[in-house]
Design a protein around this motif. Structure first.
Motif, short mmCIF file in Angstrom:
data_model
loop_
_atom_site.label_atom_id
_atom_site.label_comp_id
_atom_site.label_asym_id
_atom_site.label_seq_id
_atom_site.Cartn_x
_atom_site.Cartn_y
_atom_site.Cartn_z
N VAL A 8 2.52 60.03 24.21
CA VAL A 8 3.67 60.43 23.40
C VAL A 8 4.14 59.24 22.56
N VAL A 9 4.76 59.54 21.46
CA VAL A 9 5.40 58.53 20.63
C VAL A 9 6.89 58.83 20.64
N ILE A 10 7.67 57.87 21.05
CA ILE A 10 9.11 58.04 21.13
C ILE A 10 9.74 57.46 19.86
N SER A 11 10.55 58.28 19.21
CA SER A 11 11.27 57.86 18.01
C SER A 11 12.76 57.94 18.30
N ALA A 12 13.48 56.88 17.98
CA ALA A 12 14.93 56.86 18.19
C ALA A 12 15.63 56.83 16.84
N ALA A 13 16.48 57.81 16.60
CA ALA A 13 17.28 57.85 15.37
C ALA A 13 18.63 57.21 15.69
N ILE A 14 18.79 55.97 15.26
CA ILE A 14 19.98 55.20 15.60
C ILE A 14 21.21 55.67 14.84
N THR A 15 21.06 55.93 13.56
CA THR A 15 22.18 56.39 12.74
C THR A 15 21.72 57.54 11.87
N GLY A 16 22.65 58.25 11.34
CA GLY A 16 22.36 59.28 10.36
C GLY A 16 23.10 58.96 9.08
N ALA A 17 22.68 59.58 8.01
CA ALA A 17 23.31 59.29 6.72
C ALA A 17 24.70 59.89 6.60
N ILE A 18 24.95 60.99 7.28
CA ILE A 18 26.24 61.67 7.12
C ILE A 18 27.12 61.63 8.37
N HIS A 19 26.61 61.08 9.45
CA HIS A 19 27.37 61.05 10.70
C HIS A 19 28.47 60.01 10.65
N THR A 20 29.49 60.21 11.47
CA THR A 20 30.63 59.29 11.50
C THR A 20 30.90 58.87 12.94
N PRO A 21 31.56 57.73 13.12
CA PRO A 21 31.86 57.26 14.47
C PRO A 21 32.70 58.25 15.28
N SER A 22 33.48 59.09 14.63
CA SER A 22 34.30 60.06 15.37
C SER A 22 33.46 61.13 16.06
N MET A 23 32.18 61.24 15.70
CA MET A 23 31.30 62.24 16.31
C MET A 23 30.79 61.82 17.68
N SER A 24 30.78 60.52 17.96
CA SER A 24 30.27 60.04 19.24
C SER A 24 30.77 58.62 19.49
N PRO A 25 31.19 58.32 20.71
CA PRO A 25 31.60 56.95 21.01
C PRO A 25 30.42 55.99 21.04
N TYR A 26 29.19 56.51 21.01
CA TYR A 26 27.99 55.68 21.06
C TYR A 26 27.39 55.43 19.68
N HIS A 52 19.77 54.26 9.14
CA HIS A 52 20.42 54.28 7.83
C HIS A 52 21.38 53.11 7.88
N ALA A 53 21.35 52.27 6.86
CA ALA A 53 22.21 51.09 6.86
C ALA A 53 23.67 51.47 6.66
N ARG A 54 24.53 50.70 7.30
CA ARG A 54 25.97 50.86 7.17
C ARG A 54 26.59 49.48 7.03
N ASN A 55 27.70 49.42 6.31
CA ASN A 55 28.36 48.13 6.14
C ASN A 55 29.28 47.85 7.32
N ASP A 56 30.00 46.74 7.27
CA ASP A 56 30.87 46.35 8.38
C ASP A 56 32.02 47.33 8.63
N GLU A 57 32.34 48.16 7.64
CA GLU A 57 33.38 49.18 7.81
C GLU A 57 32.80 50.51 8.30
N GLY A 58 31.48 50.56 8.47
CA GLY A 58 30.83 51.77 8.98
C GLY A 58 30.42 52.77 7.91
N MET A 59 30.55 52.39 6.64
CA MET A 59 30.18 53.30 5.55
C MET A 59 28.69 53.20 5.24
N PRO A 60 28.03 54.34 4.97
CA PRO A 60 26.61 54.30 4.60
C PRO A 60 26.42 53.54 3.29
N VAL A 61 25.43 52.66 3.27
CA VAL A 61 25.12 51.88 2.07
C VAL A 61 23.60 51.79 1.90
#
Length: 92
Positions: A8-26, A52-61
């Motif tokens: 098997v190949v395991i892929s981890a999606a660390i961030t999403g382009a439209i997700h926000t910190p309020s959706m998960s404490p992780y 997906h890259a995010r800046n220090d404020e958590g915004m997608p960039v």
């Protein structure tokens, strides 16, 4: 007769382009959090880490400097292949 284990190949999606910190404490909302979660996923067995890259404020960039910071941070803490694949999603 013994069964041959399936690979098997395991892929981890660390961030999403439209997700926000309020959706998960992780949710990894800053470059440092993205780096740490990517390294942790690799140590846990993930062969692929999707970010997906995010800046220090958590915004997608999509700027080079933020991606370079994240990729350099990941590479400095792990071994193996690091593939850079540019992509773009309109945030409009």
């Amino acid at each position: 007769m013994a069964r041959t284990p399936k690979k098997v190949v395991i892929s981890a999606a660390i961030t999403g382009a439209i997700h926000t910190p309020s959706m998960s404490p992780y949710f990894a909302a800053t470059p440092d959090q993205i780096i740490q979660q990517a390294v942790d996923a690799h140590k846990a067995g993930a062969a692929i880490v999707h970010i997906h890259a995010r800046n220090d404020e958590g915004m997608p960039v999509g700027d080079f400097a933020t991606f370079e910071k994240i990729l350099t941070g990941i590479k400095s803490q792990r071994t193996g292949h690091l593939q850079r694949r540019p992509g773009h999603q309109d945030q409009g």
